[in-house]
Write a protein that holds these residues in place. Structure first.
Motif, PDB file in Angstrom:
ATOM      1  N   TRP A  34       0.852  -1.198   0.000  1.00 35.44           N
ATOM      2  CA  TRP A  34       0.000   0.000   0.000  1.00 35.44           C
ATOM      3  C   TRP A  34       0.880   1.236   0.000  1.00 35.44           C
ATOM      4  O   TRP A  34       1.879   1.311   0.738  1.00 35.44           O
ATOM      5  CB  TRP A  34      -0.905   0.023   1.244  1.00 35.44           C
ATOM      6  CG  TRP A  34      -2.290  -0.449   0.960  1.00 35.44           C
ATOM      7  CD1 TRP A  34      -3.396   0.336   0.745  1.00 35.44           C
ATOM      8  CD2 TRP A  34      -2.758  -1.795   0.865  1.00 35.44           C
ATOM      9  NE1 TRP A  34      -4.497  -0.442   0.502  1.00 35.44           N
ATOM     10  CE2 TRP A  34      -4.137  -1.750   0.570  1.00 35.44           C
ATOM     11  CE3 TRP A  34      -2.150  -3.035   0.966  1.00 35.44           C
ATOM     12  CZ2 TRP A  34      -4.909  -2.895   0.402  1.00 35.44           C
ATOM     13  CZ3 TRP A  34      -2.921  -4.177   0.802  1.00 35.44           C
ATOM     14  CH2 TRP A  34      -4.274  -4.099   0.526  1.00 35.44           C
ATOM     15  N   TRP A  36       0.587   4.733   0.938  1.00 34.33           N
ATOM     16  CA  TRP A  36       0.952   5.583   2.079  1.00 34.33           C
ATOM     17  C   TRP A  36       1.409   4.754   3.270  1.00 34.33           C
ATOM     18  O   TRP A  36       2.189   5.223   4.097  1.00 34.33           O
ATOM     19  CB  TRP A  36      -0.102   6.649   2.369  1.00 34.33           C
ATOM     20  CG  TRP A  36      -1.367   6.291   3.111  1.00 34.33           C
ATOM     21  CD1 TRP A  36      -2.023   5.117   3.111  1.00 34.33           C
ATOM     22  CD2 TRP A  36      -2.102   7.204   3.958  1.00 34.33           C
ATOM     23  NE1 TRP A  36      -3.146   5.221   3.885  1.00 34.33           N
ATOM     24  CE2 TRP A  36      -3.227   6.486   4.416  1.00 34.33           C
ATOM     25  CE3 TRP A  36      -1.941   8.525   4.360  1.00 34.33           C
ATOM     26  CZ2 TRP A  36      -4.177   7.083   5.264  1.00 34.33           C
ATOM     27  CZ3 TRP A  36      -2.887   9.102   5.199  1.00 34.33           C
ATOM     28  CH2 TRP A  36      -3.979   8.388   5.640  1.00 34.33           C
ATOM     29  N   ASP A  37       0.999   3.476   3.319  1.00 38.62           N
ATOM     30  CA  ASP A  37       1.545   2.596   4.362  1.00 38.62           C
ATOM     31  C   ASP A  37       3.058   2.491   4.191  1.00 38.62           C
ATOM     32  O   ASP A  37       3.827   2.628   5.153  1.00 38.62           O
ATOM     33  CB  ASP A  37       0.944   1.188   4.286  1.00 38.62           C
ATOM     34  CG  ASP A  37      -0.532   1.147   4.649  1.00 38.62           C
ATOM     35  OD1 ASP A  37      -1.331   1.749   3.911  1.00 38.62           O
ATOM     36  OD2 ASP A  37      -0.873   0.527   5.674  1.00 38.62           O
ATOM     37  N   HIS A  72      -2.485   3.372  -5.280  1.00 42.74           N
ATOM     38  CA  HIS A  72      -2.629   3.131  -3.830  1.00 42.74           C
ATOM     39  C   HIS A  72      -2.267   1.703  -3.456  1.00 42.74           C
ATOM     40  O   HIS A  72      -1.816   1.453  -2.346  1.00 42.74           O
ATOM     41  CB  HIS A  72      -4.007   3.584  -3.336  1.00 42.74           C
ATOM     42  CG  HIS A  72      -5.055   2.539  -3.086  1.00 42.74           C
ATOM     43  ND1 HIS A  72      -5.567   1.716  -4.073  1.00 42.74           N
ATOM     44  CD2 HIS A  72      -5.705   2.190  -1.938  1.00 42.74           C
ATOM     45  CE1 HIS A  72      -6.491   0.925  -3.536  1.00 42.74           C
ATOM     46  NE2 HIS A  72      -6.582   1.189  -2.248  1.00 42.74           N
ATOM     47  N   TYR A  83      -7.175 -11.189  -0.961  1.00 44.31           N
ATOM     48  CA  TYR A  83      -7.620  -9.806  -0.763  1.00 44.31           C
ATOM     49  C   TYR A  83      -8.592  -9.426  -1.862  1.00 44.31           C
ATOM     50  O   TYR A  83      -8.383  -9.771  -3.032  1.00 44.31           O
ATOM     51  CB  TYR A  83      -6.427  -8.831  -0.771  1.00 44.31           C
ATOM     52  CG  TYR A  83      -6.873  -7.388  -0.561  1.00 44.31           C
ATOM     53  CD1 TYR A  83      -7.192  -6.924   0.716  1.00 44.31           C
ATOM     54  CD2 TYR A  83      -7.009  -6.520  -1.637  1.00 44.31           C
ATOM     55  CE1 TYR A  83      -7.631  -5.628   0.906  1.00 44.31           C
ATOM     56  CE2 TYR A  83      -7.442  -5.206  -1.449  1.00 44.31           C
ATOM     57  CZ  TYR A  83      -7.752  -4.769  -0.179  1.00 44.31           C
ATOM     58  OH  TYR A  83      -8.195  -3.483   0.020  1.00 44.31           O
ATOM     59  N   GLY A 169      -7.589   7.155   2.254  1.00 46.83           N
ATOM     60  CA  GLY A 169      -7.141   6.218   3.280  1.00 46.83           C
ATOM     61  C   GLY A 169      -8.098   6.185   4.470  1.00 46.83           C
ATOM     62  O   GLY A 169      -7.976   5.354   5.345  1.00 46.83           O
ATOM     63  N   ASP A 171     -11.334   5.306   4.646  1.00 48.79           N
ATOM     64  CA  ASP A 171     -12.359   4.673   3.824  1.00 48.79           C
ATOM     65  C   ASP A 171     -13.804   5.042   4.172  1.00 48.79           C
ATOM     66  O   ASP A 171     -14.530   5.578   3.359  1.00 48.79           O
ATOM     67  CB  ASP A 171     -12.212   3.145   3.911  1.00 48.79           C
ATOM     68  CG  ASP A 171     -10.792   2.684   3.582  1.00 48.79           C
ATOM     69  OD1 ASP A 171      -9.913   3.529   3.337  1.00 48.79           O
ATOM     70  OD2 ASP A 171     -10.566   1.470   3.570  1.00 48.79           O
ATOM     71  N   TYR A 354     -13.512   1.257  12.602  1.00 47.81           N
ATOM     72  CA  TYR A 354     -12.606   1.688  11.540  1.00 47.81           C
ATOM     73  C   TYR A 354     -12.390   3.204  11.529  1.00 47.81           C
ATOM     74  O   TYR A 354     -11.808   3.731  12.458  1.00 47.81           O
ATOM     75  CB  TYR A 354     -13.181   1.154  10.229  1.00 47.81           C
ATOM     76  CG  TYR A 354     -12.129   0.713   9.235  1.00 47.81           C
ATOM     77  CD1 TYR A 354     -10.984   0.081   9.632  1.00 47.81           C
ATOM     78  CD2 TYR A 354     -12.324   0.933   7.880  1.00 47.81           C
ATOM     79  CE1 TYR A 354     -10.038  -0.325   8.695  1.00 47.81           C
ATOM     80  CE2 TYR A 354     -11.394   0.524   6.942  1.00 47.81           C
ATOM     81  CZ  TYR A 354     -10.248  -0.094   7.362  1.00 47.81           C
ATOM     82  OH  TYR A 354      -9.326  -0.488   6.439  1.00 47.81           O
TER      83      TYR A 354
HETATM   84  C1  2M8 Z   1      -7.436   0.415   4.632  1.00 48.15           C
HETATM   85  O1  2M8 Z   1      -7.913   0.479   3.301  1.00 48.15           O
HETATM   86  C2  2M8 Z   1      -8.022  -0.677   2.473  1.00 48.15           C
HETATM   87  C3  2M8 Z   1      -8.408  -0.209   1.065  1.00 48.15           C
HETATM   88  O2  2M8 Z   1      -7.350   0.526   0.526  1.00 48.15           O
HETATM   89  C4  2M8 Z   1      -9.063  -1.691   2.959  1.00 48.15           C
HETATM   90  O3  2M8 Z   1      -9.828  -1.412   3.887  1.00 48.15           O
HETATM   91  O4  2M8 Z   1      -9.094  -2.797   2.392  1.00 48.15           O
HETATM   92  C5  2M8 Z   1      -7.272   1.878   5.149  1.00 48.15           C
HETATM   93  O5  2M8 Z   1      -7.114   1.891   6.548  1.00 48.15           O
HETATM   94  C6  2M8 Z   1      -6.101   2.563   4.466  1.00 48.15           C
HETATM   95  O6  2M8 Z   1      -5.858   3.820   5.048  1.00 48.15           O
HETATM   96  C7  2M8 Z   1      -4.836   1.710   4.529  1.00 48.15           C
HETATM   97  O7  2M8 Z   1      -3.863   2.317   3.720  1.00 48.15           O
HETATM   98  C8  2M8 Z   1      -5.090   0.268   4.074  1.00 48.15           C
HETATM   99  C9  2M8 Z   1      -3.899  -0.650   4.338  1.00 48.15           C
HETATM  100  O8  2M8 Z   1      -3.450  -0.491   5.672  1.00 48.15           O
HETATM  101  O9  2M8 Z   1      -6.223  -0.293   4.751  1.00 48.15           O
END
Ligand code: 2M8
Length: 428
Positions: A34, A36-37, A72, A83, A169, A171, A354
């Motif tokens: 991911w 920004w992660d 992303h 996933y 991010g 969601d 969340y």
């Molecule tokens: C979460 O988002 C993903 C979709 O991109 C998901 O829920 O499947 C969010 O917390 C996002 O901010 C974060 O980057 C991602 C991976 O940690 O999970």
């Protein structure tokens, strides 16, 4: 747990999630890379293995689009069945990826990666090594900033148009409830995988997922062209945090250019025009908060959330207004842990669900940086310590219940561990 033990435990989480050239956010819940992660993760890795931190950033940049967008998600071909949604949901997106072997999503994230490149670079004491890293990554970092400034620009303002809640991010933040209210339905509705490891009550609802998937279909139909997408989409926003982090990234890119002896890629005139638009669109004088802007109905989304406080980390907000925003939010969050993403008085508040109220470590990391920029170093130090205390008590969870501090989501989470390391490394 004393700090040295916490540090060792944080490193162990990152090592366990290391997939070779990138780090997965969580083996069970998010088995890909991911955007920004990886930016936040690189900051933690850089505290003990600079070369590996650089690889984290460069592998994300290697998944870029020809237009300059850094997607992303970059998919790992191995765990595709683990996933949803996978690359098959974004078929036309694959035609935009520069490297024909890489599989990506069709949207992006706030460009924290540029800021991470500056901060990670600075941790390298050897000048030649540091400059070589910046020289290698500069063209792609610059292209990412320019993509957001040009391909995501609407007539009227130099801000960044955001086309999907996953780009923020955040969601299922109440900031995006108008998408749920629009009642979009995707053509197909395959079963979700995200509730296999986390209880459904803590995740976004099926109605939220309908909106997410329907927006992907609209983006695909428009082949990722903003104007075409807007002709049919009920969702397009100026996210206060995306804008603030673009400004921060643009300023950080200028700093990298200066180190390399290059001219500033983002001229000061463009930055001041951006700052003026940021104040005009995002400051809500009645709430005393920075909020989001709905580009479809041309109105502010007047809802106080911690996103407006994270935005202070961008350096484009007025420090005076930043102090007002922090003091107001502190009153609103009475009874909850700092910084709850949604204040308890909001009808949508849910301490565990969340992005609707819990505490997240990277949110606190950004807010603390913003408090410092607004002249509140003591408040920043207190928040950093409180954040470390929460992790000490509840472990490296994805996020935390904002009333009890209990661990939520999945365990062994990469950005929680990485930013713990970064916070510890700056402790007095
Ligand atoms: C979460 O988002 C993903 C979709 O991109 C998901 O829920 O499947 C969010 O917390 C996002 O901010 C974060 O980057 C991602 C991976 O940690 O999970």
């Amino acid at each position: 747990m004393p700090d040295p033990q916490l540090e060792a435990a944080a490193r162990a989480v990152l090592l366990a999630n290391d997939a070779g050239t990138w780090t997965v956010p969580s083996r069970v819940q998010y088995p890909h890379q991911w955007n920004w992660d990886s930016a936040f993760i690189s900051l933690g890795i850089a505290t003990y293995d600079w070369d590996r931190a650089v690889i984290e950033i460069e592998s994300m940049l290697a998944a870029r689009w020809r237009e300059g967008m850094v997607p992303h998600v970059r998919y790992d071909p191995e765990p595709l069945a683990d996933y949803f949604p996978g690359p098959d949901r974004w078929p036309r997106a694959q035609g935009h990826v520069e490297d024909p072997a890489a599989r990506t999503s069709g949207i992006t994230n706030p460009p924290v990666l540029v800021t991470a490149a500056l901060l990670v670079g600075r941790r390298q004491p050897d000048r030649e090594g540091r400059l070589a890293f910046w020289r290698r990554t500069f063209p792609e970092l610059r292209a990412f900033i320019e993509y957001l400034a040009h391909d995501r620009r609407l007539p009227g303002a130099p801000l960044v148009a955001m086309v999907h809640p996953w780009e923020s991010g955040w969601d299922n933040s109440p900031r995006w409830d108008h998408l749920r209210a629009a009642g979009l339905r995707p053509r197909q509705r395959p079963s979700r995988l995200d509730t296999h490891h986390v209880i459904a009550a803590d995740r976004p609802t099926d109605a939220d997922y309908d909106g997410y998937l329907a927006l992907i279909e609209l983006l695909e139909a428009a082949d990722y062209n903003l104007t075409e997408f807007l002709a049919s989409s009920p969702f397009c926003v100026y996210d206060v945090l995306m804008d603030a982090l673009w400004y921060r990234a643009a300023s950080d890119l200028n700093e990298i250019a200066c180190e390399l002896g290059e001219p500033e890629p983002v001229p000061q005139g463009r930055l001041s025009e951006f700052r003026a638009a940021f104040e005009e669109y995002h400051w809500d004088p009645d709430l005393g908060q920075y909020v989001d802007w709905d580009c479809v109905i041309q109105r502010r989304i007047s809802r106080p959330t911690a996103a407006g406080l994270c935005a202070l980390a961008g350096g484009c907000a007025s420090p005076d207004r930043g102090r007002v925003a922090w003091n107001r939010y502190r009153e609103l969050q009475t009874g909850a842990l700092p910084v709850c993403t949604v204040p308890p008085g909001d009808p949508a508040f849910d301490a565990r669900r969340y992005w609707r109220g819990p505490v997240w470590v990277h949110v606190n990391w950004l807010v603390a940086g913003g408090l410092e920029r607004c002249g509140m170093p003591d408040e920043a130090a207190r928040l950093r310590r409180q954040t470390l205390d929460t992790v000490q008590r509840s472990g490296f969870a994805e996020y935390f219940d904002s009333i009890t501090g209990a661990a939520c989501g999945v365990d062994g989470f990469s950005w929680t561990a990485a930013l713990t390391l970064d916070l510890l490394s700056h402790e007095p």
